[in-house]
Each structure stands twice: as C-alpha cells, then as structure tokens.
Scaffold this active site. Structure first.
Site, PDB file in Angstrom:
ATOM      1  N   GLU A 154      -2.773  -1.356   2.898  1.00  0.00           N
ATOM      2  CA  GLU A 154      -2.231  -0.719   1.704  1.00  0.00           C
ATOM      3  C   GLU A 154      -3.356  -0.124   0.858  1.00  0.00           C
ATOM      4  O   GLU A 154      -4.361  -0.767   0.594  1.00  0.00           O
ATOM      5  CB  GLU A 154      -1.419  -1.709   0.886  1.00  0.00           C
ATOM      6  CG  GLU A 154      -0.196  -2.260   1.613  1.00  0.00           C
ATOM      7  CD  GLU A 154       0.830  -1.187   1.962  1.00  0.00           C
ATOM      8  OE1 GLU A 154       0.749  -0.080   1.393  1.00  0.00           O
ATOM      9  OE2 GLU A 154       1.708  -1.475   2.793  1.00  0.00           O
ATOM     10  N   ARG A 171      14.941  -4.478  -5.002  1.00  0.00           N
ATOM     11  CA  ARG A 171      16.195  -4.107  -4.353  1.00  0.00           C
ATOM     12  C   ARG A 171      17.048  -5.339  -4.066  1.00  0.00           C
ATOM     13  O   ARG A 171      18.285  -5.288  -4.075  1.00  0.00           O
ATOM     14  CB  ARG A 171      15.899  -3.350  -3.058  1.00  0.00           C
ATOM     15  CG  ARG A 171      17.132  -2.877  -2.299  1.00  0.00           C
ATOM     16  CD  ARG A 171      16.743  -2.113  -1.047  1.00  0.00           C
ATOM     17  NE  ARG A 171      15.898  -2.874  -0.148  1.00  0.00           N
ATOM     18  CZ  ARG A 171      16.350  -3.779   0.739  1.00  0.00           C
ATOM     19  NH1 ARG A 171      17.651  -4.030   0.824  1.00  0.00           N
ATOM     20  NH2 ARG A 171      15.507  -4.408   1.524  1.00  0.00           N
ATOM     21  N   CYS A 173       5.503  -8.196  -2.724  1.00  0.00           N
ATOM     22  CA  CYS A 173       4.223  -7.830  -2.103  1.00  0.00           C
ATOM     23  C   CYS A 173       3.395  -6.946  -3.040  1.00  0.00           C
ATOM     24  O   CYS A 173       2.205  -7.195  -3.266  1.00  0.00           O
ATOM     25  CB  CYS A 173       4.456  -7.115  -0.780  1.00  0.00           C
ATOM     26  SG  CYS A 173       5.016  -8.194   0.553  1.00  0.00           S
ATOM     27  N   HIS A 222       0.214  -5.257   5.061  1.00  0.00           N
ATOM     28  CA  HIS A 222       1.566  -5.556   5.527  1.00  0.00           C
ATOM     29  C   HIS A 222       1.574  -5.698   7.051  1.00  0.00           C
ATOM     30  O   HIS A 222       0.866  -4.963   7.752  1.00  0.00           O
ATOM     31  CB  HIS A 222       2.536  -4.436   5.137  1.00  0.00           C
ATOM     32  CG  HIS A 222       3.227  -4.659   3.834  1.00  0.00           C
ATOM     33  ND1 HIS A 222       3.138  -3.772   2.772  1.00  0.00           N
ATOM     34  CD2 HIS A 222       4.042  -5.666   3.404  1.00  0.00           C
ATOM     35  CE1 HIS A 222       3.866  -4.220   1.765  1.00  0.00           C
ATOM     36  NE2 HIS A 222       4.427  -5.363   2.124  1.00  0.00           N
TER      37      HIS A 222
END
Length: 213
Positions: free
Chosen positions: A79, A89, A142, A165
C-alpha cells in the site's frame, strides 16, 4: 527489531491469513537471525490503532509492517498511501460502522508509506511471488491502522513502516471457487521478502508501478 502485525478474523471468516502469515514470516526471519515480534490486532476501529501503538512502545522496532486481508486480490499489495478517513461498508468486530469520520481528528489528509515499496515489489517479482503497488488501502480497519501507524511514526524519527494487503488462503474458499487466493507459505515468504528489503534498502528504487484508475 522488526514488528509484524496481523488481524484477528472478521466478518464471516473463521481465520485471517494476515495473522497466520505474519506468524510464519516471523519464524522464517528468526531462523535467519533477525529479531522479530508479532502482534495480533483487533478488527475494531480505534482499538486496533491503539494496540499497534502500544506494541511499538513495548518493542521499540526499527521496521513496522502491518498486514491485512484483501479478499479478492490475487497478489500481495504494497500500500502506497493511508488516508484520514473511516468509512465502513460493514460493521467491525464491535459492531461499529463509522461513516466519513477522521482516523485522527484534525490530522493530515494522508500519509505515504515509508517502506521501500518499489524495491520490495521488485524483490517479490524476482522471488516469483505476485505483487503490486496499491494506490488505495480502502477505508475500513486496515486503512485505519495504516493511517494510525504513519501518524505515530511522523513523531518517531528513525522508524519506518507501512501496510501490506494479502489474498485469501485456499482453505478459506469452497470447492471450485474462482476467487483468487495464495498459499500461506507463499504469502509468508512475501512478507519476509518485504521485511528483508526494508532492512537492506535505505533509498527506494525508481520502478514504474502506477495506475491509470
């Protein structure tokens, strides 16, 4: 000292490959003579960042690599940037579902990883492990941990860190599933590659790994 963190299981998953992989990577790296500690973080907004900072205070690492699951990706994602935004979500493991809230109230909009992500990508590919530089860590726990990590490191000179990830492991998927996965041993070796690269690389390499969207 290297600090590796993974997450506890969340949502419908019985395991979290991020935690399994960092434990295996710890064993690999210790066998090579490196000092490594691992910490399992709760998949909870707020608590996860606090647990990470407590671990840094306790072990005084030189390198911090936090790892999380990105189900559906087929490769290890280095990342690039964590953003100051919690926008869930789905609920976390405490039932929290923040929407458009800041990770650190009044903090900078974003932080870049201080890991040598391009050199790590190169070394992953040399090792035959699928990898990529990702331009978004999402807005779930995360990213919350990634931003909290980098915000803390902004006042801790000499420590470098970032977020990675990883895909599902095959054991999480049903027979005949078309969802991408990666064997645990491969994932763990990928994390070890990233850690070794961070220890050996003070200035990142120039390597095209951008995105058009």
């Amino acid at each position: 000292m290297i600090l590796l963190t993974g997450f506890e299981p969340f949502a419908e998953d019985a395991i979290n490959p991020s935690w399994l992989a960092v434990c295996r990577a710890r064993d690999m790296l210790r066998a090579e003579g490196h000092s490594v500690e691992v910490v399992e973080l709760p998949c909870v907004f707020g608590e996860s960042g606090a647990a990470l900072i407590d671990a840094m205070d306790r072990v005084a690492p030189e390198i911090v690599i936090s790892v999380g699951l990105a189900g559906g990706r087929d490769r290890i994602s280095l990342e690039r940037v964590g953003i100051n935004c919690d926008d869930a979500r789905i609920p976390d493991n405490r039932g929290q579902r923040p929407v458009d809230e800041e990770v650190v109230p009044g903090g900078p909009a974003a932080y870049f990883s201080t890991l040598p992500i391009k050199a790590a990508l190169r070394n992953l590919l040399i090792a035959g492990i699928k990898g990529e530089v990702s331009q978004s860590a999402g807005t779930y726990v995360c990213n919350h941990v990634f931003y909290a990590l980098m915000h803390s490191l902004a006042s801790r000179p000499g420590i470098r860190g970032g977020f990675v990830h990883v895909p599902y492991v095959p054991e999480q998927l049903g027979p005949g599933s078309q969802t991408p996965s990666m064997p645990l041993e491969t994932t763990a070796e990928g994390i070890a590659v990233i850690a070794r690269t961070a220890l050996e690389t003070s200035v990142d390499v120039k390597l095209s790994a951008g995105a058009t969207h």
